[in-house]
Design a protein around this motif. Sequence first.
Motif, mmCIF file in Angstrom:
data_model
loop_
_atom_site.group_PDB
_atom_site.id
_atom_site.type_symbol
_atom_site.label_atom_id
_atom_site.label_comp_id
_atom_site.label_asym_id
_atom_site.label_seq_id
_atom_site.Cartn_x
_atom_site.Cartn_y
_atom_site.Cartn_z
ATOM 1 N N ARG A 48 0.844 -1.201 0.000
ATOM 2 C CA ARG A 48 0.000 0.000 0.000
ATOM 3 C C ARG A 48 0.876 1.247 0.000
ATOM 4 N NH1 ARG A 48 -1.942 0.679 5.255
ATOM 5 N NH2 ARG A 48 -0.164 2.041 5.415
ATOM 6 N N ASN A 49 1.920 1.259 0.828
ATOM 7 C CA ASN A 49 2.824 2.410 0.860
ATOM 8 C C ASN A 49 3.476 2.630 -0.502
ATOM 9 O OD1 ASN A 49 2.215 2.539 3.565
ATOM 10 N ND2 ASN A 49 4.249 1.999 4.275
ATOM 11 N N LEU A 50 3.958 1.544 -1.116
ATOM 12 C CA LEU A 50 4.592 1.657 -2.427
ATOM 13 C C LEU A 50 3.604 2.155 -3.480
ATOM 14 C CD1 LEU A 50 6.774 -1.587 -2.462
ATOM 15 C CD2 LEU A 50 7.472 0.741 -1.871
ATOM 16 N N ALA A 51 2.360 1.703 -3.393
ATOM 17 C CA ALA A 51 1.336 2.157 -4.339
ATOM 18 C C ALA A 51 1.061 3.655 -4.164
ATOM 19 C CB ALA A 51 0.058 1.347 -4.165
ATOM 20 N N VAL A 52 0.955 4.105 -2.938
ATOM 21 C CA VAL A 52 0.706 5.532 -2.677
ATOM 22 C C VAL A 52 1.863 6.370 -3.211
ATOM 23 C CG1 VAL A 52 0.523 7.265 -0.844
ATOM 24 C CG2 VAL A 52 -0.837 5.171 -0.721
ATOM 25 N N ILE A 53 3.081 5.939 -2.918
ATOM 26 C CA ILE A 53 4.266 6.671 -3.382
ATOM 27 C C ILE A 53 4.319 6.677 -4.905
ATOM 28 C CG2 ILE A 53 6.796 6.628 -3.429
ATOM 29 C CD1 ILE A 53 6.550 5.286 -0.562
ATOM 30 N N GLN A 103 9.799 22.699 -10.325
ATOM 31 C CA GLN A 103 10.483 21.483 -9.901
ATOM 32 C C GLN A 103 11.563 21.811 -8.880
ATOM 33 O OE1 GLN A 103 11.526 19.840 -13.765
ATOM 34 N NE2 GLN A 103 9.940 18.281 -13.546
ATOM 35 N N GLY A 104 12.108 23.012 -8.938
ATOM 36 C CA GLY A 104 13.061 23.449 -7.921
ATOM 37 C C GLY A 104 12.421 23.553 -6.542
ATOM 38 N N MET A 105 11.120 23.749 -6.515
ATOM 39 C CA MET A 105 10.399 23.823 -5.244
ATOM 40 C C MET A 105 10.201 22.447 -4.617
ATOM 41 S SD MET A 105 9.722 26.998 -4.564
ATOM 42 C CE MET A 105 8.412 26.904 -3.356
ATOM 43 N N TYR A 106 10.349 21.385 -5.403
ATOM 44 C CA TYR A 106 10.144 20.031 -4.882
ATOM 45 C C TYR A 106 11.035 19.758 -3.674
ATOM 46 C CZ TYR A 106 7.636 18.685 -9.203
ATOM 47 O OH TYR A 106 6.742 18.579 -10.243
ATOM 48 N N THR A 107 12.291 20.160 -3.748
ATOM 49 C CA THR A 107 13.222 19.899 -2.655
ATOM 50 C C THR A 107 12.789 20.617 -1.388
ATOM 51 O OG1 THR A 107 15.009 19.652 -4.248
ATOM 52 C CG2 THR A 107 15.639 20.017 -1.960
ATOM 53 N N ALA A 108 12.446 21.886 -1.516
ATOM 54 C CA ALA A 108 12.062 22.660 -0.340
ATOM 55 C C ALA A 108 10.785 22.110 0.303
ATOM 56 C CB ALA A 108 11.873 24.128 -0.719
ATOM 57 N N VAL A 109 9.810 21.757 -0.502
ATOM 58 C CA VAL A 109 8.556 21.232 0.043
ATOM 59 C C VAL A 109 8.770 19.827 0.607
ATOM 60 C CG1 VAL A 109 6.176 20.610 -0.528
ATOM 61 C CG2 VAL A 109 7.139 22.749 -1.369
ATOM 62 N N THR A 110 9.654 19.054 0.000
ATOM 63 C CA THR A 110 10.003 17.749 0.574
ATOM 64 C C THR A 110 10.580 17.936 1.973
ATOM 65 O OG1 THR A 110 10.371 16.720 -1.580
ATOM 66 C CG2 THR A 110 11.475 15.711 0.308
ATOM 67 N N MET A 111 11.399 18.957 2.150
ATOM 68 C CA MET A 111 11.979 19.231 3.472
ATOM 69 C C MET A 111 10.890 19.537 4.499
ATOM 70 S SD MET A 111 15.274 21.465 2.266
ATOM 71 C CE MET A 111 15.984 21.695 3.881
ATOM 72 N N ILE A 112 9.870 20.261 4.087
ATOM 73 C CA ILE A 112 8.765 20.575 5.006
ATOM 74 C C ILE A 112 8.021 19.302 5.390
ATOM 75 C CG2 ILE A 112 6.539 21.755 5.214
ATOM 76 C CD1 ILE A 112 7.755 23.970 3.379
ATOM 77 N N LEU A 122 0.014 22.102 -8.135
ATOM 78 C CA LEU A 122 -0.532 20.895 -7.489
ATOM 79 C C LEU A 122 0.507 19.798 -7.328
ATOM 80 C CD1 LEU A 122 -4.020 20.519 -9.211
ATOM 81 C CD2 LEU A 122 -3.574 21.115 -6.840
ATOM 82 N N THR A 123 1.473 19.740 -8.248
ATOM 83 C CA THR A 123 2.478 18.679 -8.162
ATOM 84 C C THR A 123 3.445 18.884 -7.006
ATOM 85 O OG1 THR A 123 4.099 19.727 -9.655
ATOM 86 C CG2 THR A 123 2.403 18.327 -10.662
ATOM 87 N N ILE A 124 3.623 20.115 -6.566
ATOM 88 C CA ILE A 124 4.627 20.399 -5.536
ATOM 89 C C ILE A 124 4.321 19.675 -4.221
ATOM 90 C CG2 ILE A 124 5.712 22.229 -4.158
ATOM 91 C CD1 ILE A 124 5.372 24.057 -6.650
ATOM 92 N N PRO A 125 3.127 19.809 -3.635
ATOM 93 C CA PRO A 125 2.884 19.054 -2.394
ATOM 94 C C PRO A 125 2.770 17.548 -2.619
ATOM 95 C CG PRO A 125 0.917 20.282 -3.019
ATOM 96 C CD PRO A 125 2.009 20.705 -3.951
ATOM 97 N N ILE A 126 2.343 17.142 -3.814
ATOM 98 C CA ILE A 126 2.237 15.703 -4.075
ATOM 99 C C ILE A 126 3.621 15.066 -4.034
ATOM 100 C CG2 ILE A 126 1.617 13.936 -5.768
ATOM 101 C CD1 ILE A 126 -0.598 15.877 -6.753
ATOM 102 N N ILE A 127 4.581 15.656 -4.740
ATOM 103 C CA ILE A 127 5.918 15.072 -4.775
ATOM 104 C C ILE A 127 6.610 15.218 -3.425
ATOM 105 C CG2 ILE A 127 7.262 17.044 -5.618
ATOM 106 C CD1 ILE A 127 7.705 13.577 -7.003
#
Length: 186
Positions: A26-31, A59-68, A114-119
Amino acid sequence: GDVYKRQIWGKKARTEHLKLRPHILRNLAVIGIGASGLVVLLGLFAMSYTTATNKGVMQGMYTAVTMIFAYFMVHERLPRLFVPIFAAMVVGLVMLTTKGQLMLPNPGDWLLFLTIPIIGSANAYAKRTMAGVQALTVSFGRLFFGLLFLLGFLPFISWEQWQTLASGFEWILLSGVLSAVYIITC
């Protein structure tokens, strides 16, 4: 590339007695559905309305939002200057997508937003999942479930879109092979 990756993944699973329990699947499917399915699909739709530059900046925002998300989900620490740097990134992103004017971003930019918080959430969730599963397993699951998600949209592709896909097939294949090599070797 995929066959080789599956052989290595299967070998590691057998040698380390890896059991993919339902909650791990399930975790792998969600990811996978989030990071390699929905983000890819939204990005493709977005490119019909926005520029490659805007997509690159987002896409540069992906790293920062991942950190959050990692801060909240896996309790990783944020750098001391994270908040002012993140604020500057957001202001720069808004200025770029609106061309410095007081206007709303175009529909493609909204899809990319929308992709930023998803990733970001998928990356942090993958990190949390790696506490009990190998990184290679998470990477494989991410790609596998993302592929299944995207394959679900194939019946809805028009003939013109099929021709466009066929013209770039070599690049898609090369990208997949290079991604597989990276995952296997890193």
